[in-house]
Design a protein around this motif. Structure first.
Motif, PDB file in Angstrom:
ATOM      1  N   VAL A 250       0.928  -1.431   0.003  1.00  0.00           N
ATOM      2  CA  VAL A 250       0.142  -0.034  -0.163  1.00  0.00           C
ATOM      3  C   VAL A 250       1.043   1.231  -0.182  1.00  0.00           C
ATOM      4  O   VAL A 250       0.558   2.283  -0.595  1.00  0.00           O
ATOM      5  CB  VAL A 250      -0.790  -0.239   1.001  1.00  0.00           C
ATOM      6  N   ARG A 251       1.874   1.127   0.649  1.00  0.00           N
ATOM      7  CA  ARG A 251       2.697   2.315   0.691  1.00  0.00           C
ATOM      8  C   ARG A 251       3.602   2.773  -0.416  1.00  0.00           C
ATOM      9  O   ARG A 251       4.029   3.716  -0.667  1.00  0.00           O
ATOM     10  CB  ARG A 251       3.866   2.410   2.073  1.00  0.00           C
ATOM     11  N   HIS A 252       3.697   1.661  -1.434  1.00  0.00           N
ATOM     12  CA  HIS A 252       4.261   1.909  -2.711  1.00  0.00           C
ATOM     13  C   HIS A 252       3.408   1.639  -3.736  1.00  0.00           C
ATOM     14  O   HIS A 252       3.906   1.863  -4.909  1.00  0.00           O
ATOM     15  CB  HIS A 252       5.343   0.627  -2.759  1.00  0.00           C
ATOM     16  N   ASP A 253       2.164   2.037  -3.256  1.00  0.00           N
ATOM     17  CA  ASP A 253       1.175   2.184  -4.532  1.00  0.00           C
ATOM     18  C   ASP A 253       1.210   3.750  -5.068  1.00  0.00           C
ATOM     19  O   ASP A 253       1.060   4.666  -4.273  1.00  0.00           O
ATOM     20  CB  ASP A 253      -0.270   1.693  -4.182  1.00  0.00           C
ATOM     21  N   VAL A 254       1.398   3.777  -6.255  1.00  0.00           N
ATOM     22  CA  VAL A 254       1.528   5.242  -6.806  1.00  0.00           C
ATOM     23  C   VAL A 254       0.205   5.573  -7.523  1.00  0.00           C
ATOM     24  O   VAL A 254       0.222   6.996  -8.116  1.00  0.00           O
ATOM     25  CB  VAL A 254       2.817   5.383  -7.826  1.00  0.00           C
ATOM     26  N   GLY A 255      -0.616   4.858  -7.509  1.00  0.00           N
ATOM     27  CA  GLY A 255      -1.972   5.351  -7.778  1.00  0.00           C
ATOM     28  C   GLY A 255      -2.722   3.950  -8.568  1.00  0.00           C
ATOM     29  O   GLY A 255      -1.961   3.385  -9.437  1.00  0.00           O
ATOM     30  N   ASN A 256      -3.974   3.787  -8.275  1.00  0.00           N
ATOM     31  CA  ASN A 256      -4.634   2.857  -9.127  1.00  0.00           C
ATOM     32  C   ASN A 256      -4.098   1.281  -9.069  1.00  0.00           C
ATOM     33  O   ASN A 256      -4.139   0.861  -9.935  1.00  0.00           O
ATOM     34  CB  ASN A 256      -4.899   3.214 -10.503  1.00  0.00           C
ATOM     35  N   GLY A 257      -3.324   1.017  -8.026  1.00  0.00           N
ATOM     36  CA  GLY A 257      -2.865  -0.255  -7.707  1.00  0.00           C
ATOM     37  C   GLY A 257      -1.403  -0.548  -8.474  1.00  0.00           C
ATOM     38  O   GLY A 257      -0.919  -1.425  -8.588  1.00  0.00           O
ATOM     39  N   ARG A 258      -0.978   0.831  -8.967  1.00  0.00           N
ATOM     40  CA  ARG A 258       0.218   0.545  -9.784  1.00  0.00           C
ATOM     41  C   ARG A 258       1.555   0.893  -8.646  1.00  0.00           C
ATOM     42  O   ARG A 258       1.662   1.807  -7.962  1.00  0.00           O
ATOM     43  CB  ARG A 258       0.347   1.749 -10.820  1.00  0.00           C
ATOM     44  N   MET A 259       2.422  -0.022  -8.820  1.00  0.00           N
ATOM     45  CA  MET A 259       3.878   0.280  -8.283  1.00  0.00           C
ATOM     46  C   MET A 259       4.852   0.272  -9.259  1.00  0.00           C
ATOM     47  O   MET A 259       4.760  -0.070 -10.316  1.00  0.00           O
ATOM     48  CB  MET A 259       3.865  -1.167  -7.404  1.00  0.00           C
ATOM     49  N   GLU A 260       5.940   0.801  -8.498  1.00  0.00           N
ATOM     50  CA  GLU A 260       7.074   1.026  -9.396  1.00  0.00           C
ATOM     51  C   GLU A 260       8.286   0.218  -8.436  1.00  0.00           C
ATOM     52  O   GLU A 260       8.471   0.780  -7.352  1.00  0.00           O
ATOM     53  CB  GLU A 260       7.532   2.641  -9.704  1.00  0.00           C
ATOM     54  N   TRP A 261       9.001  -0.535  -8.897  1.00  0.00           N
ATOM     55  CA  TRP A 261       9.904  -1.315  -8.342  1.00  0.00           C
ATOM     56  C   TRP A 261      11.298  -1.061  -8.650  1.00  0.00           C
ATOM     57  O   TRP A 261      11.509  -1.378 -10.056  1.00  0.00           O
ATOM     58  CB  TRP A 261       9.605  -3.047  -8.367  1.00  0.00           C
ATOM     59  N   GLU A 262      11.992  -0.562  -8.048  1.00  0.00           N
ATOM     60  CA  GLU A 262      13.462   0.065  -8.478  1.00  0.00           C
ATOM     61  C   GLU A 262      14.235  -1.135  -8.594  1.00  0.00           C
ATOM     62  O   GLU A 262      14.427  -1.999  -7.812  1.00  0.00           O
ATOM     63  CB  GLU A 262      13.979   1.046  -7.741  1.00  0.00           C
ATOM     64  N   TYR A 263      15.183  -1.082  -9.639  1.00  0.00           N
ATOM     65  CA  TYR A 263      16.323  -1.943  -9.752  1.00  0.00           C
ATOM     66  C   TYR A 263      17.347  -1.306 -10.378  1.00  0.00           C
ATOM     67  O   TYR A 263      17.533  -0.114 -10.768  1.00  0.00           O
ATOM     68  CB  TYR A 263      16.051  -3.292 -10.848  1.00  0.00           C
ATOM     69  N   LEU A 264      18.561  -1.828 -10.215  1.00  0.00           N
ATOM     70  CA  LEU A 264      19.939  -1.224 -10.761  1.00  0.00           C
ATOM     71  C   LEU A 264      20.259  -2.260 -11.774  1.00  0.00           C
ATOM     72  O   LEU A 264      20.534  -3.385 -12.063  1.00  0.00           O
ATOM     73  CB  LEU A 264      21.065  -1.567  -9.559  1.00  0.00           C
ATOM     74  N   LEU A 265      20.552  -1.513 -12.996  1.00  0.00           N
ATOM     75  CA  LEU A 265      21.027  -2.028 -14.288  1.00  0.00           C
ATOM     76  C   LEU A 265      22.568  -1.908 -14.514  1.00  0.00           C
ATOM     77  O   LEU A 265      22.847  -0.748 -14.222  1.00  0.00           O
ATOM     78  CB  LEU A 265      19.896  -1.494 -15.586  1.00  0.00           C
ATOM     79  N   VAL A 266      23.046  -2.999 -14.511  1.00  0.00           N
ATOM     80  CA  VAL A 266      24.627  -2.951 -14.638  1.00  0.00           C
ATOM     81  C   VAL A 266      25.129  -3.401 -15.967  1.00  0.00           C
ATOM     82  O   VAL A 266      24.509  -4.444 -16.380  1.00  0.00           O
ATOM     83  CB  VAL A 266      25.250  -3.837 -13.546  1.00  0.00           C
ATOM     84  N   THR A 267      25.800  -2.678 -16.497  1.00  0.00           N
ATOM     85  CA  THR A 267      26.586  -3.195 -17.752  1.00  0.00           C
ATOM     86  C   THR A 267      27.952  -2.992 -17.699  1.00  0.00           C
ATOM     87  O   THR A 267      28.460  -1.881 -17.230  1.00  0.00           O
ATOM     88  CB  THR A 267      26.039  -2.674 -18.823  1.00  0.00           C
ATOM     89  N   ALA A 268      28.867  -3.851 -18.368  1.00  0.00           N
ATOM     90  CA  ALA A 268      30.181  -3.705 -17.918  1.00  0.00           C
ATOM     91  C   ALA A 268      31.010  -4.641 -19.134  1.00  0.00           C
ATOM     92  O   ALA A 268      30.524  -5.347 -19.859  1.00  0.00           O
ATOM     93  CB  ALA A 268      30.806  -4.027 -16.795  1.00  0.00           C
TER      94      ALA A 268
END
Length: 271
Positions: A250-268
């Motif tokens: 619930v705390r991570h709901d940004v509206g209408n049941g939508r969440m945004e899950w942060e990740y780290l994209l690593v390329t090398a």
């Protein structure tokens, strides 16, 4: 054999990921992550690609669709059958091989690209896993990872579950550390060049509310299933975890049941 033996630890790790239904999590919740990783790594025809902790092929199958010669490796072969079905439905072929991320059964410099999509981060001994993924990458080859961050939703979910879970083995590090830029730099060290670290967000609109999220993960996501299994005889703690996971969503709901899950994209690039 004691509970702390490496063999026993690997057996427990394999069993955890066989709990629930991780292929459903991958296909219904985060289906775009693997393709994002393949695009970021510019994987294309003729490349030899290893996907470490591939699960049911979230990244391995898009890499094969891009024309690469792909090995999908995982400690938990129970996940492969769903992957084979998905690959057949998408008319691609790849090789599925049981492999421990901390002791890969491949030669030095065997692959043009080595990738992992929210996979290798769950190997308990981070430096050992990092050493292995670098070892099997050829000089000039690509390393590509997507890892959940400590501050993002999944990192916070693991922090929420930690007080309810059995203690980790000595020396094991929490998976979301792989989503910390300084930690990744330390793990890869001077063995790579052109290191890029980008925080991005996966948009999740699969769940109507926090209760639906909790119940889905409680039934399907191996680490969550395992924690509930560990406290099954303690109804009060089960109720506490139920409440905390639903509240987290619930705390991570940004509206209408939508969440945004942060990740780290690593390329090398491997030096």
């Amino acid at each position: 054999m004691t509970d702390s033996s490496p063999i026993d630890l690997k057996a427990k790790h394999r069993a955890m990921w066989a709990l629930g239904d991780y292929p459903t999590v991958a296909t219904e919740v985060i289906p775009g992550l693997g393709r994002r990783l393949v695009e970021a790594c510019r994987i294309g025809p003729g490349q030899r690609v290893l996907d470490i902790a591939a699960g049911s092929g979230n990244a391995a199958i898009p890499a094969a669709e891009a024309g690469a010669d792909v090995v999908a490796s995982d400690l938990t072969p129970e996940l492969f059958e769903a992957g084979r079905r998905l690959a057949a439905a998408r008319d691609v072929t790849l090789r599925w091989q049981v492999a421990d991320a901390e002791a890969l059964p491949f030669a030095d410099a065997e692959f043009d690209a080595v990738i992992s999509c929210v996979g290798v981060m769950f190997a308990p001994f981070h430096q050992t896993a990092a050493d292995e993924l670098v070892r099997v990458t050829e000089q000039g080859g690509t390393i590509g990872l997507i890892n959940w961050t400590p501050t993002g939703f999944i990192g916070q979910m693991f922090a929420t579950m930690r007080p309810f879970a059995p203690p980790p083995p000595p020396g094991a590090q929490p998976p979301p550390l792989w989503g910390d830029e300084a930690h990744v730099r330390s793990l890869l060290g001077v063995r790579v060049t052109d290191l890029e670290l980008r925080r991005e967000k996966a948009v999740i609109d699969r769940f109507a509310d926090g209760v639906e999220f909790r119940d889905f993960f409680k039934a399907n996501y191996g680490p969550t299933v395992a924690v509930y299994k560990a406290i099954a005889a303690e109804p009060a703690r089960v109720a506490d975890l139920d409440r905390e996971l639903a509240d987290l969503a619930v705390r991570h709901d940004v509206g209408n049941g939508r969440m945004e899950w942060e990740y780290l994209l690593v390329t090398a690039r491997r030096r």
